[in-house]
Design a protein around this motif. Structure first.
Motif, PDB file in Angstrom:
ATOM      1  N   PRO A  23      59.224  40.328  39.814  1.00 39.29           N
ATOM      2  CA  PRO A  23      58.374  41.487  39.520  1.00 39.29           C
ATOM      3  C   PRO A  23      58.896  42.818  40.032  1.00 39.29           C
ATOM      4  CG  PRO A  23      57.417  40.162  41.277  1.00 39.29           C
ATOM      5  CD  PRO A  23      58.559  39.367  40.703  1.00 39.29           C
ATOM      6  N   GLY A  24      59.786  42.806  41.043  1.00 40.48           N
ATOM      7  CA  GLY A  24      60.262  44.066  41.596  1.00 40.48           C
ATOM      8  C   GLY A  24      61.441  44.678  40.875  1.00 40.48           C
ATOM      9  N   VAL A  25      61.883  44.061  39.789  1.00 47.53           N
ATOM     10  CA  VAL A  25      62.998  44.624  39.014  1.00 47.53           C
ATOM     11  C   VAL A  25      62.564  45.948  38.383  1.00 47.53           C
ATOM     12  CG1 VAL A  25      64.476  44.289  36.988  1.00 47.53           C
ATOM     13  CG2 VAL A  25      64.037  42.391  38.560  1.00 47.53           C
ATOM     14  N   VAL A  26      63.366  46.969  38.570  1.00 45.18           N
ATOM     15  CA  VAL A  26      63.059  48.274  37.987  1.00 45.18           C
ATOM     16  C   VAL A  26      63.348  48.240  36.488  1.00 45.18           C
ATOM     17  CG1 VAL A  26      63.726  50.721  37.963  1.00 45.18           C
ATOM     18  CG2 VAL A  26      63.436  49.508  40.138  1.00 45.18           C
ATOM     19  N   ASN A  27      62.477  48.838  35.723  1.00 48.32           N
ATOM     20  CA  ASN A  27      62.579  48.801  34.261  1.00 48.32           C
ATOM     21  C   ASN A  27      63.963  49.249  33.781  1.00 48.32           C
ATOM     22  OD1 ASN A  27      62.346  50.075  31.482  1.00 48.32           O
ATOM     23  ND2 ASN A  27      60.337  49.118  31.621  1.00 48.32           N
ATOM     24  N   ALA A  28      64.443  50.381  34.294  1.00 53.28           N
ATOM     25  CA  ALA A  28      65.731  50.903  33.834  1.00 53.28           C
ATOM     26  C   ALA A  28      66.875  49.971  34.206  1.00 53.28           C
ATOM     27  CB  ALA A  28      65.973  52.289  34.426  1.00 53.28           C
ATOM     28  N   ALA A  29      66.765  49.303  35.364  1.00 54.68           N
ATOM     29  CA  ALA A  29      67.818  48.368  35.779  1.00 54.68           C
ATOM     30  C   ALA A  29      67.896  47.196  34.810  1.00 54.68           C
ATOM     31  CB  ALA A  29      67.542  47.875  37.197  1.00 54.68           C
ATOM     32  N   LEU A  30      66.758  46.694  34.380  1.00 52.37           N
ATOM     33  CA  LEU A  30      66.758  45.610  33.391  1.00 52.37           C
ATOM     34  C   LEU A  30      67.332  46.101  32.065  1.00 52.37           C
ATOM     35  CD1 LEU A  30      66.007  42.779  32.432  1.00 52.37           C
ATOM     36  CD2 LEU A  30      63.719  43.654  31.903  1.00 52.37           C
ATOM     37  N   SER A  31      66.924  47.275  31.644  1.00 52.00           N
ATOM     38  CA  SER A  31      67.416  47.812  30.370  1.00 52.00           C
ATOM     39  C   SER A  31      68.933  47.925  30.371  1.00 52.00           C
ATOM     40  CB  SER A  31      66.780  49.184  30.102  1.00 52.00           C
ATOM     41  OG  SER A  31      65.391  49.062  29.916  1.00 52.00           O
ATOM     42  N   ARG A  32      69.501  48.385  31.478  1.00 53.48           N
ATOM     43  CA  ARG A  32      70.961  48.537  31.555  1.00 53.48           C
ATOM     44  C   ARG A  32      71.649  47.178  31.605  1.00 53.48           C
ATOM     45  NH1 ARG A  32      69.364  52.897  35.518  1.00 53.48           N
ATOM     46  NH2 ARG A  32      69.404  54.826  34.285  1.00 53.48           N
ATOM     47  N   ALA A  33      71.042  46.242  32.311  1.00 54.86           N
ATOM     48  CA  ALA A  33      71.660  44.919  32.430  1.00 54.86           C
ATOM     49  C   ALA A  33      71.709  44.200  31.089  1.00 54.86           C
ATOM     50  CB  ALA A  33      70.890  44.079  33.451  1.00 54.86           C
ATOM     51  N   VAL A  34      70.633  44.275  30.316  1.00 54.59           N
ATOM     52  CA  VAL A  34      70.641  43.579  29.029  1.00 54.59           C
ATOM     53  C   VAL A  34      71.504  44.323  28.011  1.00 54.59           C
ATOM     54  CG1 VAL A  34      68.384  42.547  29.482  1.00 54.59           C
ATOM     55  CG2 VAL A  34      68.507  44.662  28.152  1.00 54.59           C
ATOM     56  N   ALA A  35      71.630  45.636  28.176  1.00 59.38           N
ATOM     57  CA  ALA A  35      72.474  46.408  27.254  1.00 59.38           C
ATOM     58  C   ALA A  35      73.926  45.960  27.347  1.00 59.38           C
ATOM     59  CB  ALA A  35      72.362  47.896  27.561  1.00 59.38           C
ATOM     60  N   GLU A  36      74.359  45.512  28.531  1.00 62.96           N
ATOM     61  CA  GLU A  36      75.735  45.036  28.690  1.00 62.96           C
ATOM     62  C   GLU A  36      76.013  43.793  27.852  1.00 62.96           C
ATOM     63  OE1 GLU A  36      76.335  44.432  32.837  1.00 62.96           O
ATOM     64  OE2 GLU A  36      76.192  46.572  33.342  1.00 62.96           O
ATOM     65  N   LYS A  37      74.944  43.125  27.414  1.00 59.78           N
ATOM     66  CA  LYS A  37      75.085  41.923  26.589  1.00 59.78           C
ATOM     67  C   LYS A  37      74.667  42.182  25.138  1.00 59.78           C
ATOM     68  CE  LYS A  37      74.506  38.804  30.512  1.00 59.78           C
ATOM     69  NZ  LYS A  37      75.903  38.321  30.486  1.00 59.78           N
ATOM     70  N   GLY A  38      74.581  43.465  24.779  1.00 62.94           N
ATOM     71  CA  GLY A  38      74.248  43.818  23.408  1.00 62.94           C
ATOM     72  C   GLY A  38      72.785  43.635  23.069  1.00 62.94           C
ATOM     73  N   LEU A  39      71.920  43.642  24.083  1.00 61.89           N
ATOM     74  CA  LEU A  39      70.490  43.422  23.880  1.00 61.89           C
ATOM     75  C   LEU A  39      69.696  44.616  24.386  1.00 61.89           C
ATOM     76  CD1 LEU A  39      70.434  39.712  25.101  1.00 61.89           C
ATOM     77  CD2 LEU A  39      70.222  40.495  22.728  1.00 61.89           C
ATOM     78  N   ALA A  40      68.420  44.598  24.098  1.00 62.68           N
ATOM     79  CA  ALA A  40      67.555  45.689  24.530  1.00 62.68           C
ATOM     80  C   ALA A  40      66.209  45.140  24.978  1.00 62.68           C
ATOM     81  CB  ALA A  40      67.348  46.692  23.396  1.00 62.68           C
ATOM     82  N   TYR A  41      65.662  45.747  26.041  1.00 65.61           N
ATOM     83  CA  TYR A  41      64.271  45.509  26.440  1.00 65.61           C
ATOM     84  C   TYR A  41      63.530  46.798  26.111  1.00 65.61           C
ATOM     85  CZ  TYR A  41      60.098  44.603  29.162  1.00 65.61           C
ATOM     86  OH  TYR A  41      58.783  44.423  29.530  1.00 65.61           O
ATOM     87  N   PRO A  42      62.802  46.835  24.979  1.00 63.37           N
ATOM     88  CA  PRO A  42      62.302  48.111  24.467  1.00 63.37           C
ATOM     89  C   PRO A  42      61.264  48.865  25.315  1.00 63.37           C
ATOM     90  CG  PRO A  42      62.482  46.531  22.693  1.00 63.37           C
ATOM     91  CD  PRO A  42      62.692  45.772  23.968  1.00 63.37           C
ATOM     92  N   PRO A  43      60.272  48.228  25.959  1.00 62.51           N
ATOM     93  CA  PRO A  43      59.253  49.036  26.646  1.00 62.51           C
ATOM     94  C   PRO A  43      59.877  50.022  27.642  1.00 62.51           C
ATOM     95  CG  PRO A  43      58.531  46.764  26.524  1.00 62.51           C
ATOM     96  CD  PRO A  43      59.954  46.784  26.048  1.00 62.51           C
ATOM     97  N   ASP A  44      59.555  51.298  27.491  1.00 60.50           N
ATOM     98  CA  ASP A  44      60.214  52.340  28.291  1.00 60.50           C
ATOM     99  C   ASP A  44      59.222  53.393  28.763  1.00 60.50           C
ATOM    100  OD1 ASP A  44      59.685  53.381  25.784  1.00 60.50           O
ATOM    101  OD2 ASP A  44      61.508  54.587  25.692  1.00 60.50           O
ATOM    102  N   PRO A  45      58.373  53.070  29.743  1.00 61.74           N
ATOM    103  CA  PRO A  45      57.467  54.086  30.279  1.00 61.74           C
ATOM    104  C   PRO A  45      58.244  55.313  30.746  1.00 61.74           C
ATOM    105  CG  PRO A  45      56.963  51.918  31.189  1.00 61.74           C
ATOM    106  CD  PRO A  45      58.263  51.783  30.441  1.00 61.74           C
ATOM    107  N   SER A  46      57.574  56.446  30.793  1.00 62.81           N
ATOM    108  CA  SER A  46      58.259  57.682  31.209  1.00 62.81           C
ATOM    109  C   SER A  46      58.833  57.563  32.615  1.00 62.81           C
ATOM    110  CB  SER A  46      57.288  58.867  31.133  1.00 62.81           C
ATOM    111  OG  SER A  46      56.948  59.143  29.788  1.00 62.81           O
ATOM    112  N   SER A  47      58.241  56.701  33.442  1.00 63.12           N
ATOM    113  CA  SER A  47      58.736  56.498  34.805  1.00 63.12           C
ATOM    114  C   SER A  47      59.721  55.336  34.887  1.00 63.12           C
ATOM    115  CB  SER A  47      57.557  56.236  35.755  1.00 63.12           C
ATOM    116  OG  SER A  47      56.813  55.094  35.335  1.00 63.12           O
ATOM    117  N   TRP A  48      60.416  55.029  33.793  1.00 66.03           N
ATOM    118  CA  TRP A  48      61.227  53.816  33.710  1.00 66.03           C
ATOM    119  C   TRP A  48      62.331  53.753  34.761  1.00 66.03           C
ATOM    120  CZ3 TRP A  48      66.080  52.850  30.631  1.00 66.03           C
ATOM    121  CH2 TRP A  48      66.824  54.033  30.473  1.00 66.03           C
TER     122      TRP A  48
END
Length: 456
Positions: A111-136
């Protein structure tokens, strides 16, 4: 009991994970909401494992002590505010990305994973985690799940609830519950996963989440359209959606928001506009889609339509939108950020109504909106040191929520209920709905120790 509680907590936790110094625990007392009371915790616990969370909940149940779960405390409803004498359970140290599976298109995270950190990690594998709150860049996945967060891309890709496949949840008595599935489909039993999403920590503590991923889309291109009125901008939004377009982003900033962003960051946005509409596409041919949407904006009365010519220009426009709330906060010592969502067809009526409310109370109220899904964020700017202005701010905030309900909307689209909107929930749900919700709360939390006083 305070000493016994701390001893019992320390019996199953590393000493450094239990904070009791009031000068430190006080810093965990509240999230970013205004007008929400907060107490001093008896202890702040920072677990690193599921078993440590279970120990905290077993101890809290035995001692009948309330537990307030927290993430990054970027919330705007008071849902993470401490209660006097409670245990604050801060989950920020549980920040592992356990697995990213490109075949199943899933991620398993703490649960403590930061949204932007997850987004960047999955992007390295050609994937996306779309939910992007303004405080991401700050908010955590656990907090996003707790409040059912949205974001700028909701108009095309949906909200957090659409991406949570399964959860591991520690219940009030310390039992571990697993909900949902890791498969693309799954309809076995009641959908308990959706029940926990948006429950604001009032039913259990999320300690692990299985999230759905998407293939990474092409880079988006954006345009900005200036309008002489918010009504014209909202008419353009309706036309865009009625014609079947699928923008990856469709955002609106009113004149107050535009000027605030310029004052804060010197962005060079057009201050003569009454409403600025931002649209973006991540399709194979975004330029053609932008041209079609630009024509609809012109037909709806836009005075100027400026498509971005590069990804860098597009990112600059999106940066301006993401800065809106920060910029409005700079206008006055405090803000109250509303989160009213209405049907798209009533968006113009809501914005006109908010402007009238601002005039009625003599207050600055800036509005930014996820226009594509009707989710608006009227932001009341005020000085809490001025009792009369603070009173007017609170009354204007309530008037905006009442207006949203009158227009067939909801009191919250993505920020949650927390403390700030608890009294309004009954008005939206009605007596039967409220009774059912309270029954669910009693089933999962019979002693009422999980985030008491929040939501219901």
């Amino acid at each position: 009991m305070g000493g016994d509680l701390i001893k019992l907590l320390c019996d199953g936790l590393p000493a450094e994970s239990v904070l009791t110094d009031p000068d430190i625990t006080r810093s965990y007392a509240n999230d970013m909401a205004s007008f929400c009371e907060a107490g001093l915790p008896a202890a702040v616990v920072l677990p690193r494992t599921v078993e440590e969370v279970r120990h905290v909940m077993r101890t809290a149940t035995a001692q009948r002590v309330p537990v307030v779960p927290q993430g990054a405390r970027t919330g705007l409803s008071g849902a993470a505010n401490a209660i006097e004498g409670c245990i604050v359970l801060s989950l920020t140290a549980m920040d592992r990305i356990i697995e990213i599976n490109p075949v199943d298109r899933t991620a398993v995270v703490e649960p403590g994973v930061v949204n932007a950190a997850l987004s960047r990690a999955v992007a390295e594998k050609g994937l996306a985690y779309p939910p992007d709150p303004s405080s991401w860049e700050e908010c955590t996945i656990g907090g996003n799940i707790g409040t059912a967060s949205g974001g700028l891309c909701c108009v095309k890709y949906g909200v957090t609830a659409d991406y949570v496949l399964g959860l591991d949840v520690v219940l009030a008595d310390g039992r571990l519950l697993r909900t949902g599935h890791s498969t693309a489909k799954g309809v076995a039993g009641y959908d308990l996963t959706r029940l926990f999403v948006g429950s604001e920590g009032s039913l259990g503590i999320v300690v692990r989440a299985v999230l759905a991923l998407k293939p990474a889309p092409p880079r988006q291109l954006a345009l900005a359209a200036e309008f002489p009125s918010t009504a014209a901008a909202c008419a353009a939004v309706c036309d865009i959606m009625a014609r079947g377009h699928a923008p990856s982003l469709l955002e609106l900033m009113d004149r107050t928001s535009v000027r605030a962003v310029n004052a804060l960051a010197r962005m060079g946005l057009p201050e003569t506009t009454e409403a600025l509409l931002l649209a973006a596409f991540d399709t194979p041919d975004p330029a053609a889609d932008l041209a079609a949407v630009g024509a609809l904006c012109t037909a709806a009365g836009a005075t100027e339509v400026v498509p971005a010519e590069s990804e860098a220009e597009s990112e600059l426009l999106l940066k301006a939108r993401r800065l809106t709330l920060t910029a409005l906060e700079a206008l006055k010592p405090a803000t109250m950020i509303d989160d009213v969502c209405v049907p798209r067809s009533r968006l113009g009526a809501l914005l006109d109504g908010v402007a009238a409310i601002g005039e009625k109370y003599g207050l600055t109220i800036g509005v930014c909106a996820h226009a594509g899904d009707g989710n608006t964020h009227p932001t009341v700017c005020f000085d809490p040191a001025d009792p009369d202005e603070a009173r007017r701010a609170r009354e204007s905030f309530d008037d905006i929520m009442a207006l949203g309900l009158e227009l067939g909307g909801t009191i919250t689209g993505e920020h949650g209920v927390g403390l700030l909107k608890r009294d309004w929930l009954a008005r939206e749900l009605g007596p039967v709905g409220l009774e059912m919700q309270r029954g669910i709360k009693r089933t999962f939390d019979p002693l009422g120790i999980l985030n008491p006083g929040k939501v219901l």
